[in-house]
Design an enzyme around this catalytic site. Structure first.
Site, PDB file in Angstrom:
ATOM      1  N   SER A 160       0.861  -1.173   0.000  1.00  0.00           N
ATOM      2  CA  SER A 160       0.000   0.000   0.000  1.00  0.00           C
ATOM      3  C   SER A 160       0.898   1.223   0.000  1.00  0.00           C
ATOM      4  O   SER A 160       2.085   1.136   0.348  1.00  0.00           O
ATOM      5  CB  SER A 160      -0.883  -0.040   1.249  1.00  0.00           C
ATOM      6  OG  SER A 160      -1.074   1.240   1.786  1.00  0.00           O
ATOM      7  N   TYR A 173      -3.525  -0.661   9.979  1.00  0.00           N
ATOM      8  CA  TYR A 173      -3.287  -1.042   8.577  1.00  0.00           C
ATOM      9  C   TYR A 173      -1.852  -0.681   8.179  1.00  0.00           C
ATOM     10  O   TYR A 173      -1.129  -1.491   7.586  1.00  0.00           O
ATOM     11  CB  TYR A 173      -4.303  -0.294   7.705  1.00  0.00           C
ATOM     12  CG  TYR A 173      -4.274  -0.613   6.230  1.00  0.00           C
ATOM     13  CD1 TYR A 173      -4.817  -1.791   5.734  1.00  0.00           C
ATOM     14  CD2 TYR A 173      -3.744   0.300   5.314  1.00  0.00           C
ATOM     15  CE1 TYR A 173      -4.816  -2.062   4.361  1.00  0.00           C
ATOM     16  CE2 TYR A 173      -3.748   0.041   3.955  1.00  0.00           C
ATOM     17  CZ  TYR A 173      -4.284  -1.141   3.481  1.00  0.00           C
ATOM     18  OH  TYR A 173      -4.293  -1.389   2.132  1.00  0.00           O
TER      19      TYR A 173
END
Ligand code: NAP
Length: 273
Positions: A160, A173
């Site tokens: 990400s 996350y």
């Protein structure tokens, strides 16, 4: 130590263009039932690979497999919860048994719990880490065993942009993806001698089920794309080029790296809307 022959500088006339094709190869994609994982699976199928798709929801796996078969390639569906080490190992084993080989592993299964760090629970911590980090590690460990025996393999972790920058409410996350980034580098180093390349793709803001609440709201859409120089969210096909490159012989000398696919968000300074 390289012998004299290995040290010989190749002649310019010996240049051979490595292939971006994946014909005859087999890829297992976790999270391959929808969104970015399915996009990567379809890209690999278009490049010639047969697929195994692993995720929890059997109905979505079935639909995804049909899309793969439309490219002319085979698709094996493997209902799997990657947070279980035994289940992950089973998915890798079934892929290798079914096709007789495993050349490419893509760890795309992922979840997010978006909330202020102060409100995160232990259960949420363990759930996200188990899918995003533990699942990816044990899938890689199991796949590497087969790849080592074959003398080569490609592992691609879907990270990400939180590899590089953070926004509010993604502490958990970002911790899981930051771990995935360093895991990618550490595995690449250990397994280079086995002919296994381990790399990552870092998508920016893509419109999938994970982000639908943001992008389907007109204000959320405007705010999210306002920081993306190309002015739109990514779609799964935007990952195709990076995925095929990292899966193919064209990237055989690339390992431990991340390809950022973000429409320019990172180079703009990663500012927040
Ligand atoms: P998505 O549409 O929600 O897809 C997530 C995939 O992971 C689904 O196939 C899902 O299937 C699977 N999955 C979730 N939990 C699982 C589990 N315990 N075991 C096995 N499979 C599981 O989200 P997406 O946006 O495509 O995300 C795919 C990857 O891209 C994730 O790693 C995500 O972090 C990353 N990413 C997304 C964006 C974005 O903007 N969308 C940006 C950067 C990175 P089941 O739920 O049926 O199991």
């Amino acid at each position: 130590m390289a012998d004299a022959d290995e040290r010989r500088r190749p002649l310019d006339s010996e240049f051979v263009m490595p292939s971006l094709r994946l014909d005859g190869q087999v890829a297992l994609v976790t999270g391959g039932s929808r969104g970015l994982g399915l996009g990567v699976a379809l890209a690999l199928a278009h490049a010639g690979a047969d697929l195994a798709l692993a995720a929890r929801t059997a109905s979505e796996l079935g639909t995804a497999a049909e899309l793969v078969r439309r490219t002319g390639r085979e698709a094996l569906t493997l209902p799997t919860d990657v947070s279980s080490v035994a289940a992950v190992r089973g998915a890798v084993q079934r892929t290798a048994e079914h096709y007789g080989r495993l050349d490419i592993l893509v760890n795309a299964a992922g979840i997010n719990v978006r909330k202020p760090a102060a409100a995160l629970s232990e259960e949420e911590w363990e759930r996200v880490m188990a899918v995003n980090l533990k699942g990816a590690f044990f899938a890689a460990q199991a796949a590497a065993e087969t790849m080592r025996a074959q003398g080569r393999g490609k592992i691609i972790n879907v990270g990400s942009l939180s590899f590089e920058i953070v926004v509010p409410n993604i502490a958990l996350y970002a911790a899981s993806k930051g771990g995935l980034r360093q895991m990618t580098r550490a595995l690449a180093l250990e397994w280079a001698k086995d002919g296994i390349c381990v790399n990552a793709i870092a998508p920016g803001r893509f419109w999938t089920a994970m982000t639908d609440a943001v992008f389907s709201d007109p204000e959320g859409y405007q705010s999210a794309v306002s920081v993306i120089p190309q002015g739109r969210p990514g779609v799964p096909a935007d990952l195709a080029g990076a995925a095929v490159l990292l899966a193919s012989a064209a990237s055989d000398y690339i390992t431990g790296q991340t390809i950022v696919v973000d429409g320019g968000w990172l180079i703009s300074g990663g500012t927040l809307a």
